[in-house]
Every structure is written in structure tokens, then in C-alpha cells.
Write an enzyme that holds these catalytic residues in place. Structure first.
Site, PDB file in Angstrom:
ATOM      1  CE1 TYR A 168      -2.907  10.112   1.113  1.00  0.00           C
ATOM      2  CE2 TYR A 168      -0.994   9.341  -0.075  1.00  0.00           C
ATOM      3  CZ  TYR A 168      -2.300   9.634   0.114  1.00  0.00           C
ATOM      4  OH  TYR A 168      -3.140   9.495  -1.064  1.00  0.00           O
TER       5      TYR A 168
ATOM      6  CG  HIS B 178      -4.852  15.214  -0.903  1.00  0.00           C
ATOM      7  ND1 HIS B 178      -4.006  14.620  -0.116  1.00  0.00           N
ATOM      8  CD2 HIS B 178      -5.425  14.284  -1.363  1.00  0.00           C
ATOM      9  CE1 HIS B 178      -4.160  13.450  -0.063  1.00  0.00           C
ATOM     10  NE2 HIS B 178      -5.188  12.925  -0.823  1.00  0.00           N
TER      11      HIS B 178
HETATM   12  N1  NAP Z   1      -5.880  11.722  -4.111  1.00  0.00           N
HETATM   13  C1  NAP Z   1      -6.689  11.087  -3.355  1.00  0.00           C
HETATM   14  O1  NAP Z   1      -7.323  11.659  -2.840  1.00  0.00           O
HETATM   15  C2  NAP Z   1      -5.948   9.439  -3.136  1.00  0.00           C
HETATM   16  C3  NAP Z   1      -6.901   8.674  -2.561  1.00  0.00           C
HETATM   17  C4  NAP Z   1      -7.035   7.117  -2.544  1.00  0.00           C
HETATM   18  C5  NAP Z   1      -5.624   7.027  -2.573  1.00  0.00           C
HETATM   19  N2  NAP Z   1      -4.760   7.469  -3.418  1.00  0.00           N
HETATM   20  C6  NAP Z   1      -3.445   7.177  -3.732  1.00  0.00           C
HETATM   21  O2  NAP Z   1      -3.610   5.976  -4.425  1.00  0.00           O
HETATM   22  C7  NAP Z   1      -3.112   4.881  -3.999  1.00  0.00           C
HETATM   23  C8  NAP Z   1      -3.937   3.402  -4.002  1.00  0.00           C
HETATM   24  O3  NAP Z   1      -5.249   3.758  -3.508  1.00  0.00           O
HETATM   25  P1  NAP Z   1      -5.648   2.954  -2.452  1.00  0.00           P
HETATM   26  O4  NAP Z   1      -4.501   2.916  -1.497  1.00  0.00           O
HETATM   27  O5  NAP Z   1      -7.037   3.404  -2.018  1.00  0.00           O
HETATM   28  O6  NAP Z   1      -5.925   1.387  -2.837  1.00  0.00           O
HETATM   29  P2  NAP Z   1      -5.368   0.380  -3.867  1.00  0.00           P
HETATM   30  O7  NAP Z   1      -4.113   0.503  -4.110  1.00  0.00           O
HETATM   31  O8  NAP Z   1      -6.411   0.199  -5.074  1.00  0.00           O
HETATM   32  O9  NAP Z   1      -5.901  -0.846  -3.004  1.00  0.00           O
HETATM   33  C9  NAP Z   1      -5.029  -1.158  -1.912  1.00  0.00           C
HETATM   34  C10 NAP Z   1      -5.839  -2.108  -0.932  1.00  0.00           C
HETATM   35  O10 NAP Z   1      -5.795  -3.560  -1.535  1.00  0.00           O
HETATM   36  C11 NAP Z   1      -5.088  -4.265  -0.984  1.00  0.00           C
HETATM   37  N3  NAP Z   1      -4.370  -4.845  -2.137  1.00  0.00           N
HETATM   38  C12 NAP Z   1      -3.187  -4.481  -2.837  1.00  0.00           C
HETATM   39  N4  NAP Z   1      -2.653  -5.391  -3.442  1.00  0.00           N
HETATM   40  C13 NAP Z   1      -3.405  -6.515  -3.469  1.00  0.00           C
HETATM   41  C14 NAP Z   1      -3.579  -7.711  -4.292  1.00  0.00           C
HETATM   42  N5  NAP Z   1      -2.648  -7.952  -5.012  1.00  0.00           N
HETATM   43  N6  NAP Z   1      -4.478  -8.629  -4.122  1.00  0.00           N
HETATM   44  C15 NAP Z   1      -5.283  -8.183  -2.950  1.00  0.00           C
HETATM   45  N7  NAP Z   1      -5.462  -7.160  -2.278  1.00  0.00           N
HETATM   46  C16 NAP Z   1      -4.627  -6.238  -2.363  1.00  0.00           C
HETATM   47  C17 NAP Z   1      -4.229  -3.701   0.068  1.00  0.00           C
HETATM   48  O11 NAP Z   1      -4.188  -4.433   1.386  1.00  0.00           O
HETATM   49  P3  NAP Z   1      -2.656  -4.796   1.701  1.00  0.00           P
HETATM   50  O12 NAP Z   1      -1.689  -3.439   1.901  1.00  0.00           O
HETATM   51  O13 NAP Z   1      -2.973  -5.493   3.026  1.00  0.00           O
HETATM   52  O14 NAP Z   1      -2.033  -5.773   0.621  1.00  0.00           O
HETATM   53  C18 NAP Z   1      -5.131  -2.614   0.248  1.00  0.00           C
HETATM   54  O15 NAP Z   1      -6.181  -2.853   1.214  1.00  0.00           O
HETATM   55  C19 NAP Z   1      -2.911   5.521  -2.512  1.00  0.00           C
HETATM   56  O16 NAP Z   1      -2.147   4.607  -1.626  1.00  0.00           O
HETATM   57  C20 NAP Z   1      -2.595   6.737  -2.402  1.00  0.00           C
HETATM   58  O17 NAP Z   1      -1.262   6.807  -2.895  1.00  0.00           O
HETATM   59  C21 NAP Z   1      -5.100   9.013  -3.733  1.00  0.00           C
END
Ligand code: NAP
Length: 303
Positions: A47, A116
Site C-alpha cells: 500500500y 498478501h
Molecule cells: N488482502 C487483500 O488482498 C485486500 C484487498 C482489498 C482490501 N483489503 C483491506 O480491506 C480494506 C477494505 O477494503 P476496500 O478498501 O477494498 O473496500 P471497502 O472498505 O469495502 O470500501 C471502501 C470504498 O467504499 C467507500 N466507502 C467507505 N465507507 C463508506 C460509506 N459509509 N458510505 C459510502 N461509501 C463508503 C470508500 O470511499 P471513500 O474513501 O471516498 O469514503 C471506498 O471507495 C482495505 O482498505 C485493505 O485494508 C485487503
């Protein structure tokens, strides 16, 4: 704290995810997350924000009078991917990678170190052995994997190595992976769910944030009769809270990411309502199979 199988360390139920959080913004966002009560911060070598995350942890701990033991910090090894013309990390470069992450985070140890993704096909087991050694050295309290299938975990078990304590995988009503979830439960491996918010129209909506989400899926999220909108109205919460609460009720640790402070505050406010059995059953029927977070066409071979 989540109920974890015996031998597994406890993990806070709601963590702050930092994928796509810029290094320069990470310190302030992580400090806010700690203020709002998040006690698990999830980052990764890949990241490129561990420096900012570490500064935010330090500032938040000082401001709130927290000790290191109050927090749960996860980072991840980028294993190297030949399909991306990267060298797969060796045993020694895996050891070095966590030490480098700790340096950027300004921490003596992390609570969880994950591989990862299972993309380093010829060196997966070697990397896993290095993680076991890092736990023995006290550089991480627990070790785990991410994006691993049953086959990848069996590979570890067959080699006579300790199985992971955690598997971090994409889980939400559109990708429920029932067979993998049931296998992980049997194997005593705790689940951390990522990308819980995929069904929202706002999920990674900014241009250039690639995923396998189609325009049709985005439009579904906008529709007035979206099932999550209807449920949000029924419970008097946001759609995001419904999706996150689903993860909690399934027993998963979750990791919502946002750069919006109001969303951040609400995304951890999940304990004043409960999704009823009828809606949980309706959500069970929404499974569409594979996840969407790693974009289609990515040369990431997870076999
Ligand atoms: N191990 C892996 O391969 C892997 C892959 C993906 C993710 N992850 C981890 O999991 C975490 C979460 O997954 P993610 O980042 O893919 O997605 P997520 O947390 O499911 O969604 C984030 C997205 O939703 C929006 N959002 C967040 N809260 C919201 C709300 N209350 N209302 C409306 N929209 C909202 C955010 O936009 P804004 O920021 O503009 O609010 C962003 O575009 C990552 O940050 C990472 O730490 C791990």
C-alpha cells in the site's frame, strides 16, 4: 474483541483499512480512526503508506494515552509476482521485508503479518517458513495469509508446517465463499473480511481505481429499490452499516476503509442494531460467487 479459536490471538471486530490511502494522508486518517475507537489498523508493504500509518499510530497513542497493547496492527508481505516481472521473495528477503515494514511503521512488532496473496508459486512455502521464524523472533504476534484458497492452505498443512491463524479474504453478500468459509472454520482459521462495501455505488468509485465491478453493478447500487437501501431504511442506519453489520453477524473481523471522517465514524457504529433473521436469509441468497476487489484482467494468478 472477536471470539477466536483456541490458540488464536484476539482481534478487534472492526478495523480501519488503508488500501488506497495515500502515505501523506495516512497519519491524520489513522489518528482519526483511533479517536473514533478503531483499534485494528490494516496496512501492507504494497500500500506504500506504512510510514504515514506509523506516524498516525504514534500520534493517536500519545493523544489518547493508549499503550501498544491496546492496538492491533496488521501488515502484509508483498510476496513478489513473476507475472508482474517481480522477483519472488526468498526466506531471507521475507525476513528483511518485515523488518523494513517495522522500520517504516516505527514499531517493534506487529500483531499480525500476512502473506498478501499466494502468487509466489515457487516460494510460497519458503515465505511461510520465514513468517513462522518471525513469530518466534517476536516480530509478529500472529501469522496468516490472505487470498488463500483451501488448496493453498492444504499445501502448508501437507508440508507439516503450522497452519495460518488468519485468512484475510473478500467477503460480502455478493461474494460469500461458503465452501472456503466452512473449511476455514473446520481448520480453526479465523476470517478477516475485506471489501465489505463492494455492493455500494460509492465503492472505489473514483476513476482509475480498478476492480472487476461492472457499470451494471454500479447502477444497481444507485437504484432506489436496492435491497441494502431498503434494509438501511428499515433499521435507520446507512447502507454501509448494513453491509458491515452483516460481516459482524457472520463472525468476521472487518476492515472498512474511507477517507471521509463522517463515514469513518459511522462505519464503526455497528452495535446498536441487529439484522433480523429474515434479512440475513435474504442476504444469504445474494451470493454471486467470485470477488471483485482484484480487477479482472490482472495478471495475478492465484493457482
Ligand atoms: N488482502 C487483500 O488482498 C485486500 C484487498 C482489498 C482490501 N483489503 C483491506 O480491506 C480494506 C477494505 O477494503 P476496500 O478498501 O477494498 O473496500 P471497502 O472498505 O469495502 O470500501 C471502501 C470504498 O467504499 C467507500 N466507502 C467507505 N465507507 C463508506 C460509506 N459509509 N458510505 C459510502 N461509501 C463508503 C470508500 O470511499 P471513500 O474513501 O471516498 O469514503 C471506498 O471507495 C482495505 O482498505 C485493505 O485494508 C485487503
Amino acid at each position: 474483541m472477536q471470539n477466536s479459536p483456541p490458540g488464536t490471538i484476539e482481534i478487534p471486530q472492526v478495523g480501519y483499512g488503508t488500501y488506497l490511502v495515500k502515505d501523506a494522508e495516512a497519519a491524520s486518517l489513522v489518528q482519526h480512526a483511533l479517536r473514533y475507537g478503531y483499534r485494528h489498523i490494516d496496512t501492507a508493504e504494497g500500500y506504500k503508506n506504512e510510514r504515514g500509518v506509523g506516524l498516525g499510530i504514534k500520534a493517536g497513542m500519545e493523544e489518547l494515552g493508549l499503550s501498544r497493547g491496546d492496538l492491533f496492527v496488521t501488515t502484509k508481505l508483498w510476496p513478489g509476482n513473476e507475472a508482474w516481472k517481480q522477483t519472488e521473495k526468498s526466506y531471507q528477503s521475507t525476513i528483511d521485508a518485515l523488518n523494513d515494514s517495522l522500520g517504516r511503521l516505527q514499531l517493534d512488532y506487529v500483531d499480525l503479518y500476512l502473506i498478501h496473496a499466494p502468487v509466489a508459486r515457487t516460494r510460497r512455502l519458503e515465505q511461510w517458513k520465514a513468517l513462522s521464524e518471525l513469530r518466534i523472533q517476536g516480530k509478529t504476534r500472529a501469522i496468516g495469509v490472505s487470498n488463500y484458497s483451501e488448496k493453498h492452505i492444504q499445501e502448508i498443512a501437507t508440508a507439516g508446517l503450522p497452519v495460518p491463524e488468519f485468512n484475510q479474504i473478500e467477503l460480502h453478500p455478493w461474494s460469500q465463499k461458503p465452501a472456503l468459509v466452512s473449511y476455514l472454520a473446520t481448520a480453526g482459521i479465523s476470517i478477516i473480511a475485506y471489501s465489505s462495501l463492494v455492493p455500494l455505488s460509492s465503492w472505489r468509485a473514483v476513476d482509475g481505481q480498478h476492480s472487476a465491478k461492472t457499470d451494471d453493478m454500479k447502477a444497481e447500487g444507485d437504484a432506489a429499490d436496492s435491497p441494502f437501501k431498503l434494509m438501511a431504511g428499515k433499521y435507520g442506519v446507512t447502507e454501509a452499516q448494513v453491509l458491515l453489520r452483516w460481516g459482524i453477524q457472520k463472525g468476521y473481523a472487518i476492515l472498512p476503509k474511507t477517507t471521509d471522517l463522517e463515514r469513518m465514524r459511522k462505519n464503526i457504529d455497528l452495535f446498536s442494531f441487529e439484522i433480523d433473521d429474515e434479512d440475513m436469509t435474504a442476504m444469504e441468497a445474494m451470493d454471486r460467487g467470485p470477488g471483485l476487489a482484484w480487477g479482472v484482467g490482472d495478471p495475478v494468478q492465484m493457482d
